[in-house]
Design an enzyme around this catalytic site. Structure first.
Site, PDB file in Angstrom:
ATOM      1  N   SER A   1       0.716  -1.134  -0.084  1.00 10.57           N
ATOM      2  CA  SER A   1      -0.102   0.066  -0.122  1.00 10.57           C
ATOM      3  C   SER A   1       0.989   1.174   0.098  1.00 10.57           C
ATOM      4  O   SER A   1       0.285   2.377  -0.241  1.00 10.57           O
ATOM      5  CB  SER A   1      -1.253   0.044   1.102  1.00 10.57           C
ATOM      6  OG  SER A   1      -0.297  -0.015   2.453  1.00 10.57           O
TER       7      SER A   1
ATOM      8  N   LYS B   1      -6.153   4.697   8.059  1.00  6.01           N
ATOM      9  CA  LYS B   1      -5.032   5.416   7.666  1.00  6.01           C
ATOM     10  C   LYS B   1      -5.268   6.927   7.731  1.00  6.01           C
ATOM     11  O   LYS B   1      -4.668   7.856   8.139  1.00  6.01           O
ATOM     12  CB  LYS B   1      -4.651   5.011   6.380  1.00  6.01           C
ATOM     13  CG  LYS B   1      -4.007   3.786   6.200  1.00  6.01           C
ATOM     14  CD  LYS B   1      -3.807   3.108   4.853  1.00  6.01           C
ATOM     15  CE  LYS B   1      -3.116   1.751   4.921  1.00  6.01           C
ATOM     16  NZ  LYS B   1      -2.901   1.248   3.601  1.00  6.01           N
TER      17      LYS B   1
END
Length: 816
Positions: free
Chosen positions: A652, A695
């Site tokens: 990611s 996140k």
């Protein structure tokens, strides 16, 4: 096209007005498994088909309500099916070490046990009464009289013969002696010795004839005694048989439909007649079975009792057994032992049932991981399913201990076994165990999410109402029900889905009920749900707070403002088991001449996982595709997660690493107030990642702690937009323009946001547009390639180095 997301796309709100009920009191009750149509269909097939090997593996993750839902589902199906028979063990009189199993109609095993106990008591009573009667005494005396007369005649004849021969028979403690007579008186030894030899020889000859006659008479007397004993035994058996005949016939008539019972009763009757002393209480025979102190007097008669193994008298339909501790004894049963006089003994009455016995004729639910962890349990279960019979065996025999124990007759097995396990265990079993696919042919996959639509929301509300009713919780008002639906989408991390991780959802309701009771509320409201969520977070986020504190104090270096070359904030997710949170990580790139390509420092330090390494290697593919069509890709670049002291896994951060690399090549600074998440492929497309909510919220919390300036935000993949279910504080900041979230599809879109410059496209001549990021990158790579080529040519023109030990001489210029 770059899209800054409006607040409406950050959250899928559930309008309380759309909730069809005012509270969960009237939300209905859950009647079936919700959100698991695929699994239910598979289970109906697996439970319906009766062929061998079509057992079920229920595949899913813990917390999705698999066990509870399966049990309820099975109970509904089982209630419509016939009740299986009872099973019991009885003594095998021909081989007591191999007890016999008897099948009886449901509910009759306990009745048979009571009937046998009553039969033994009544037989003992009647037999003792018969033997104590005057009629028996008369018969016994009459039977013995003829034998006594016969013995008397034998003794009289031998006495008479002895007197005729001049002897008398005298009994002594050591037997019968023949003593000679002289003048009608017993002859003394001294007198005998003084007689002439001829007379002594004549006396000894007569004595021999008398002794032979006496021995013959004694043999006949012993034969008469044996005949008398046999006659008495036959008399006793006739009397006892007559005394117990009525009771024996009654119980045989009651169970005449079960041939094994009739055979067992015949064996009992035969053994009783052969061991009448036990019934009469005349001896305490030592039995091979255990003799507990409190049951010593009953021990000899235990061999006539019945050990009920399975009693289905209280069952309606087929049994549903859930065994959460599947050890070998708990599955297949065991043979208990009792201490007697310093040793362990057992008998058929100490055979105990296992889960397979209780579930025989129905369904058995087992957790797969504990089943594998318990020694011999998995192998024994497979053997039972393969052979379709239950064999009770001792662990000692399996590991080689030579202990003598019982070997009960195996019981035929007909059961559906449902294993509950994770997808990972399913894959392992398929790969490593050949029998697994043969015995568990049906897989029922339990999902963790379901679609969010009107029907599913109604089922969600029914789940809430059912839980509140079953556990006595306060009911939720309309606004709380709407908020609960939103919580379901957040747990699913999808605006179009609802989580079916009912264990977590149930815990939230239970905690909210606790806080509602503390406030004295009559219903659970939105603030109680928020309180429960916040308290759950506070109990688990100590590590998160310490990390954020280190960032605020500058121990962990994270910039949330300003511009830097070759530096960007990537986002990762830290999982603590019961809690996950997002954490920003500084990613830096350094560039130099060389041919090593892109070097992942995390990999070199053995801190990078294989997926992260793959993501970094993809960057080289992207650079080659984009910039190495007219020149070699000659660079030495190094990427690293700064201040990362543990393993890094996942791809990611590959887009963030690419942005840092492009910035370093182009020497273009990037905004430090904008964090990045998303993976990238070789074509420069930004791909979806996990944990996008955590996140974004993690970077927002850091920015909020260090000060929001209206320029900060997060770049996410456009394919992750539907995963956004952000908390209220983030949505409020976005609405007020203090925080921004961009969704991008390509690397070009992301680099433009970070650098403030256009990415650049190739013109017809193959060159990138001027004053763009890609034009700078292309020019830098071309320059590096040319410099490296010149460096290589100059290195080739240099004189060779002197050999080791030689002194290098200065070059002498050639004359003009």
């Amino acid at each position: 096209m770059i899209e800054e997301l409006p607040v409406e796309k950050l959250y899928h709100r559930c309008d309380p007005a759309a909730i069809p009920v005012s509270s969960s009191i009237s939300s209905g009750r859950l009647k079936a498994i919700i959100g698991q149509e695929r699994a239910v269909k598979a289970m109906r097939f697996g439970l319906g088909i009766q062929s061998k090997g079509f057992n079920l593996y229920v595949c899913g993750w813990p917390g999705t309500g698999r066990t509870t839902a399966i049990k309820q589902f099975l109970e509904e199906i089982a209630s419509t099916q016939p009740t299986p028979p009872d099973w019991c063990y009885v003594n095998n009189f021909s081989d007591p070490s191999r007890p016999n199993a008897i099948l009886l109609p449901p509910g009759m095993a306990v009745e048979f046990q009571r009937d046998m106990d009553r039969l033994v008591r009544e037989v003992v009573k009647e037999v003792r009464s018969a033997f104590e009667s005057e009629q028996y005494a008369a018969l016994r005396e009459e039977t013995l009289r003829s034998f006594q007369q016969q013995k008397q005649t034998l003794l009289e004849n031998v006495h008479q013969f002895a007197r005729q021969e001049g002897f008398v028979i005298q009994p002594t403690p050591v037997g019968l002696l023949t003593i000679p007579l002289l003048n009608g008186k017993p002859l003394e030894e001294s007198e005998f010795l003084s007689l002439p030899e001829e007379q002594k020889e004549a006396i000894l000859a007569r004595q021999k004839r008398v002794q032979e006659a006496l021995e013959a008479a004694l043999r006949q007397a012993r034969s008469a005694d044996r005949a008398a004993a046999e006659a008495l035994q036959q008399l006793d058996q006739r009397v006892a048989s007559f005394a117990m005949q009525r009771m024996i016939e009654e119980i045989k008539e009651k169970y005449q439909q079960v041939a094994e019972v009739s055979e067992f009763i015949d064996q009992v009757q035969k053994d009783m007649l052969e061991n009448l002393a036990l019934l009469r209480g005349e001896v305490e025979e030592e039995e091979p079975g255990p003799k507990p102190v409190r049951r010593v007097r009953q021990t000899p008669l235990r061999k006539y009792s019945v050990n009920v193994l399975v009693d289905n008298s209280g069952l309606k339909g087929a049994p549903v057994v859930v065994e959460m501790n599947p050890t070998l004894p708990n599955l297949l049963g065991k043979i208990e032992q009792e201490a007697q006089f310093g040793t362990l003994v057992t008998d058929f009455t100490l055979i105990r049932q296992g889960a397979l016995h209780r579930a025989n004729g129905g369904y058995l639910v087992l957790p797969f991981q504990p089943l594998l962890a318990n020694p011999f349990a998995w192998d024994s279960l497979k053997r039972a399913l393969e052979n379709e019979e239950i064999v009770i065996e001792e662990i000692g025999e399996r590991i080689g201990f030579a202990t003598r124990s019982l070997r009960p007759e195996p019981i035929p097995l007909k059961v559906k076994v449902i294993l509950i396990g994770t997808p990972y265990l399913f894959l392992l079993a398929q790969a490593l165990d050949d029998q697994f696919a043969e015995l568990f042919k049906v897989k029922a996959d339990f999902d963790t999410v379901m679609d969010r639509n009107e029907q599913r929301i109604e089922e969600y509300l029914a789940f809430v109402g059912t839980l509140c009713e079953n556990e006595g919780l306060l009911h939720l008002d309309r606004e709380a029900l709407a908020r609960f639906v939103e919580i379901g989408s957040r747990l699913a991390a999808d605006q179009r889905k609802l989580s079916v991780r009912f264990r977590e959802l149930s815990d939230i309701l239970r905690e909210a009920n606790y806080y509602a009771h503390q406030e004295g509320a009559t219903q659970i409201q939105v603030n109680h749900l928020e309180k429960a969520l916040e308290e759950q977070r506070l109990r688990s986020n100590l590590v998160q707070e310490r990390i954020y504190e280190m960032i605020r104090r500058g121990a962990l270096k994270i910039d949330v403002s300003g511009w830097e070359v070759g530096q960007v904030n990537g986002l990762s997710v830290v999982s603590l088991g019961d809690y996950s949170f997002g954490q920003p990580n500084r990613i830096t790139a350094s560039i130099g001449l060389g041919r090593e390509g892109v070097i992942d420092i995390e990999r070199e330090a053995k801190l990078g996982g294989p997926i992260h390494t793959k993501g970094v290697l993809i960057l080289s593919g992207y650079l080659s595709e984009k910039f190495a069509q007219d020149k070699p890709l000659t660079l030495s670049a190094r990427l690293v997660f700064e201040q990362s002291y543990s393993g890094v896994e996942g791809d990611s951060a590959s887009s963030a690493e690419l942005y840092a690399l492009l910035s370093a090549l182009a020497e273009v600074p990037l905004r430090q107030g904008v964090a990045v998440t998303g993976s990238v492929n070789q074509k420069g497309e930004i791909q979806a990642v996990g944990g996008v909510n955590e996140k974004i919220e993690g970077f927002f919390d850091v920015c909020q702690a260090l000060g929001l300036d209206g320029e900060q935000g997060v770049i996410i993949p456009a394919s992750n937009v539907e995963n956004l279910m952000l908390k209220e504080s983030v949505r409020r900041a976005v609405e007020e323009g203090k925080f921004h979230i961009w969704a991008v599809n390509t690397v070009e879109e992301g680099i433009e946001i970070l650098s403030g410059l256009p990415a650049g496209k190739r013109n017809e001549d193959g060159r990138f547009e001027e004053n763009t990021v890609f034009a700078r990158v292309d020019a830098r790579l071309r320059q590096m390639a040319e410099r490296l080529e010149r460096f290589g040519r100059s290195a080739d023109s240099r004189p060779p180095l002197p050999a080791e030990g030689e002194e290098q001489q200065p070059a002498v210029p050639k004359p003009g």
